[in-house]
Structure formats: structure tokens, C-alpha cells
Design a protein around this motif. Structure first.
Motif, short mmCIF file in Angstrom:
data_model
loop_
_atom_site.label_atom_id
_atom_site.label_comp_id
_atom_site.label_asym_id
_atom_site.label_seq_id
_atom_site.Cartn_x
_atom_site.Cartn_y
_atom_site.Cartn_z
N ASN A 3 43.06 33.84 39.25
CA ASN A 3 42.35 33.13 38.19
C ASN A 3 40.91 33.61 38.07
OD1 ASN A 3 44.55 31.59 37.44
ND2 ASN A 3 44.04 29.92 38.83
N HIS A 6 41.07 36.93 36.34
CA HIS A 6 41.48 36.75 34.94
C HIS A 6 40.34 36.19 34.09
CE1 HIS A 6 43.66 35.06 31.47
NE2 HIS A 6 44.41 36.14 31.62
N ARG A 7 39.58 35.26 34.64
CA ARG A 7 38.45 34.70 33.88
C ARG A 7 37.40 35.75 33.58
NH1 ARG A 7 39.45 29.98 36.95
NH2 ARG A 7 38.09 30.68 38.61
N LYS A 10 39.67 38.65 31.30
CA LYS A 10 40.39 38.16 30.13
C LYS A 10 41.66 38.96 29.86
CE LYS A 10 36.27 36.51 27.75
NZ LYS A 10 35.48 36.58 26.54
N ASP A 11 42.28 39.48 30.89
CA ASP A 11 43.50 40.27 30.72
C ASP A 11 44.37 40.07 31.95
OD1 ASP A 11 45.05 42.95 31.28
OD2 ASP A 11 44.64 42.92 29.12
N SER A 12 45.58 39.60 31.76
CA SER A 12 46.44 39.28 32.89
C SER A 12 46.86 40.53 33.68
CB SER A 12 47.67 38.50 32.44
OG SER A 12 48.40 39.23 31.49
N ASP A 98 36.50 42.77 21.12
CA ASP A 98 35.24 42.10 20.80
C ASP A 98 34.31 42.95 19.94
OD1 ASP A 98 36.04 39.86 22.16
OD2 ASP A 98 34.86 40.28 23.95
#
Length: 155
Positions: A3, A6-7, A10-12, A98
């Protein structure tokens, strides 16, 4: 740990890769663990450092370096835009990277020209032109893919 990665990323998939790298690092560097902090805190710091390093690498590749931009990249293909749904276009725009999303929003929605965007983002004019061109191309590809998918499923 996943986690946390991932935070940051932003990509698993990248988070999973970072987790593997972090555990490999922990196993190979276990002899350097001094016990000054808990093992979990040490492992988390490794995950964070690796995630931040990966994020910097990703961001570095998002910026367009002028010395590697071919001049023939800007193309003006004729496309029929009459059948496009504005909501669909905005949703697709939101799904872009982005930097692409930001420059297209500033240019197409907010109405800023390239020079104004360059000042806002602290980019060169050429970099803005190239990024907008690439973003438009990516948006067009995504919209065409969505259109093909809609036709295939008869929506």
C-alpha cells in the motif's frame, strides 16, 4: 508495504515490482540491519526509498527533452469529430498521464496558448508544443480505441 508503494507510484504493477525489489534488497543486505529501528520500519524505509526512486525515473521520462524530439512528430490527420460525445472526450482526457492531461486542459479547455503554458509549467515553448502534440495524439488514439470498442459491443 504494498500500500505504501502503491500510494507513491499510483500503479499496482510498479508497486508489486518495488515490493519484490525491496524484499530482494532486504535479503541481500540483512547483514547491514543494525536493529536501531524495528525490522518493519527498516523494510518500510527501503520500500519508500525504492518507490521514490522509481517515481523520479518515471517523471524524468515524462518530460520531453528537446535534443531527442524529432521534428517530424507533429502530424495533422483529418478526423471526423462530429460523432464525439463531449463527456466521453473529457473522461478520456482524465485518463491520460498527468503531464498530458495538464497541458491539454490548459490548452484546449482553459484556452492558454503555448507561451502561457510554458510560463505556468516552467517549460520551454518547444517542450510545450511537443507535449501538447503528443497528448493530442494519445487522446485521439484513446478516443479511437473507445469508438472501436463501442462499435464492437454495439453500444
Amino acid at each position: 508495504m504494498y500500500n505504501t508503494a502503491h500510494r507513491i507510484l499510483k500503479d499496482s504493477y510498479e508497486a508489486e515490482d518495488i515490493m519484490q525489489e525491496a524484499f530482494l534488497t532486504v535479503f541481500t543486505k540483512l547483514d547491514t540491519y543494525k536493529g536501531e529501528v524495528t525490522f518493519g520500519a527498516w523494510l518500510k524505509r527501503i520500500v519508500i526509498n525504492k518507490s521514490l526512486t522509481q517515481l523520479k525515473k518515471n517523471n524524468r521520462y515524462e518530460e520531453v527533452k528537446m535534443e531527442i524530439v524529432p521534428s517530424n512528430e507533429i502530424e495533422d490527420a483529418v478526423v471526423d469529430y462530429r460523432g464525439l460525445n463531449p463527456k466521453s472526450v473529457l473522461n478520456t482526457l482524465q485518463s491520460l498521464k498527468d503531464n498530458y492531461r495538464v497541458v491539454l486542459t490548459l490548452n484546449l479547455i482553459e484556452g492558454y496558448d503555448y507561451e502561457e503554458i510554458a510560463l505556468i509549467l516552467n517549460y520551454t515553448n518547444e517542450n510545450v508544443r511537443t507535449t501538447v502534440s503528443r497528448a493530442k495524439k494519445k487522446l485521439k488514439q484513446a478516443l479511437l480505441a473507445d469508438n472501436i470498442q463501442e462499435q464492437a459491443y454495439g453500444r
